[in-house]
Enzyme design. Structure first.
Site, PDB file in Angstrom:
ATOM      1  CG  HIS A   1      -3.989  -1.090  -1.355  1.00 37.50           C
ATOM      2  ND1 HIS A   1      -4.408   0.210  -1.561  1.00 37.50           N
ATOM      3  CD2 HIS A   1      -3.811  -1.223  -0.012  1.00 37.50           C
ATOM      4  CE1 HIS A   1      -4.475   0.834  -0.397  1.00 37.50           C
ATOM      5  NE2 HIS A   1      -4.117  -0.015   0.559  1.00 37.50           N
TER       6      HIS A   1
ATOM      7  CB  SER B   1      -0.938   0.007   1.212  1.00 36.94           C
ATOM      8  OG  SER B   1      -0.205  -0.046   2.426  1.00 36.94           O
TER       9      SER B   1
ATOM     10  CE  LYS C   1      -7.186   0.168   1.152  1.00 38.93           C
ATOM     11  NZ  LYS C   1      -7.855  -0.104   2.436  1.00 38.93           N
TER      12      LYS C   1
END
Length: 396
Positions: A212, A184, A241
């Protein structure tokens, strides 16, 4: 509380401020998106994990509203007591089907997913071999487990093999290799093909945190393991996310592993069930991500990353290499990173300076992040703002 305690807290806060390590929380007065309202004005947003641009998508928002209207604000309980709703089961099935696993267990936060994975599955007879740049939640999850701990340098396959040999020599019953799918702070993608080869050689399991990567990396956005075309044993991820931007996490694995986690994972057993609104929004985000529209969003996302990288490099900035839409602009000094972020905001771009303990000392940066919702014009505007701030602060 004693006066000496408060004196110590004040002194520590003053020291954090003096080192330029204070992390300000700026108030946003709008939905998450490529343009947000901060301090009463619209600014470009280049620091969100909103990879597919779905956090402010009206369809995602309305799906959450419909779910809350049907199921209420929440269950007021943990799931094994009175907290499992039909929409929880629907979301578990949707995640497992999308990502290609037998089953899924949901958590109130992705941090809890990593915190709840290791301790129920591995004991003192086992070994966990963890990448040095793994997310804090993996590190804390491993600490909660009694398994022996081994650490290898980031994506260093020679070091990984050395640690695997040592774990086997130490008599480990089971070995699990734990890694972020995409790191990340740096945007590096894990070398899962090489990890798979070593796992097969040393009869090890593989755990990947794909927070991610899920939604935008690999075919259909199924993540880093799909990007590399390999199989893994445990996948952790988030709805916070690319898959809607709300909150909540999950673990994908075999049905037996999920069944055991539902009996033993403490963050699952002792936390309220995921809010219905989050479930509804996440289901809609998965529907979008898995289809043709998701393919178009992913194409735009990576086109944006290519354009931004090229323009920033030409402007003279130092970027960490890679293909991921996380693109760190290296400044190295913590105070400089904070000053740069503040100046960029004055010029109309919202970014954040990252410094210790989020990244190692001396590696402060502005972690810029692309979204499929960004236009080329917005990218060019941001590069222009960075160039102005960079020249003023002596960065370029």
């Amino acid at each position: 509380m004693t006066a000496t305690f408060h004196d110590r807290v004040r002194a520590e806060l003053a020291d954090i401020e003096a080192q330029g390590l204070t992390k300000p929380e700026r108030v946003i007065a709008s939905r998450q998106g490529p343009v947000i309202k901060v301090g009463g004005r619209d600014v470009l947003n280049f620091c969100a994990n909103n990879y597919l641009g779905l956090a402010g998508d009206e369809r995602v928002a309305q799906a959450g509203i419909r779910a809350q209207e049907k199921w209420g604000a929440g269950t007021a309980s943990v799931r094994f007591i009175c907290g499992t709703l039909e929409i929880h089961k629907e979301l578990e099935r949707a995640v497992a089907d999308y990502l290609g696993f037998e089953d899924t267990i949901l958590f109130a936060a992705a941090f809890d997913a990593n915190g709840g994975l290791f301790e129920p599955l591995f004991g003192a007879e086992d070994a966990i071999v963890s990448d040095s740049l793994n997310h804090a939640s993996i590190i804390d999850g491993v600490r909660l487990c009694k398994a022996k701990r081994y650490r290898f340098a980031n994506s260093d396959m020679d070091d990984l093999e050395t640690q695997l040999k040592q774990a086997r020599a130490d008599g480990a019953r089971e070995i699990v290799i734990a890694t972020d799918g995409a790191f990340s702070m740096d945007g590096y993608i894990a070398k899962l093909k090489d990890i798979r080869t070593l796992a097969d050689k040393y009869d090890a399991l593989i755990m990947v945190d794909d927070c991610h990567a899920t939604g935008f990396l690999g075919p259909q956005g199924r993540g880093s393991y799909a990007h590399h075309g390999v199989e893994i044993d445990f996948l952790t991820g988030t709805f916070g996310k690319a898959l809607g931007g709300a909150m909540g996490g999950f673990i994908c694995a075999t049905s037996e592993v999920v069944a055991l986690l539902k009996q033993r994972a403490r963050p699952y057993l002792f936390s309220n069930a995921l809010a219905p609104a989050v479930c509804g929004s996440s289901l809609e985000a998965i529907r979008i991500a898995a289809g043709a529209e998701g393919d178009a969003l992913r194409k735009q996302l990576f086109a944006n990353a290519v354009r931004y990288r090229a323009a920033m490099t030409e402007a003279g900035f130092t970027l960490l290499p890679g293909e991921h839409p996380i693109i760190p602009v290296m400044l190295n000094d913590a105070k400089l990173a904070q000053d740069f972020a503040a100046r960029a905001l004055e010029l109309g771009v919202y970014v954040i300076g990252f410094s210790f303990p989020v990244v190692p000392r001396g590696q402060a940066r502005i972690r810029t992040q692309m979204s499929a919702a960004h236009t080329f014009e917005q990218i060019d505007q941001t590069v222009a703002v960075f160039t102005t701030a960079g020249k003023e602060l002596g960065v370029i």
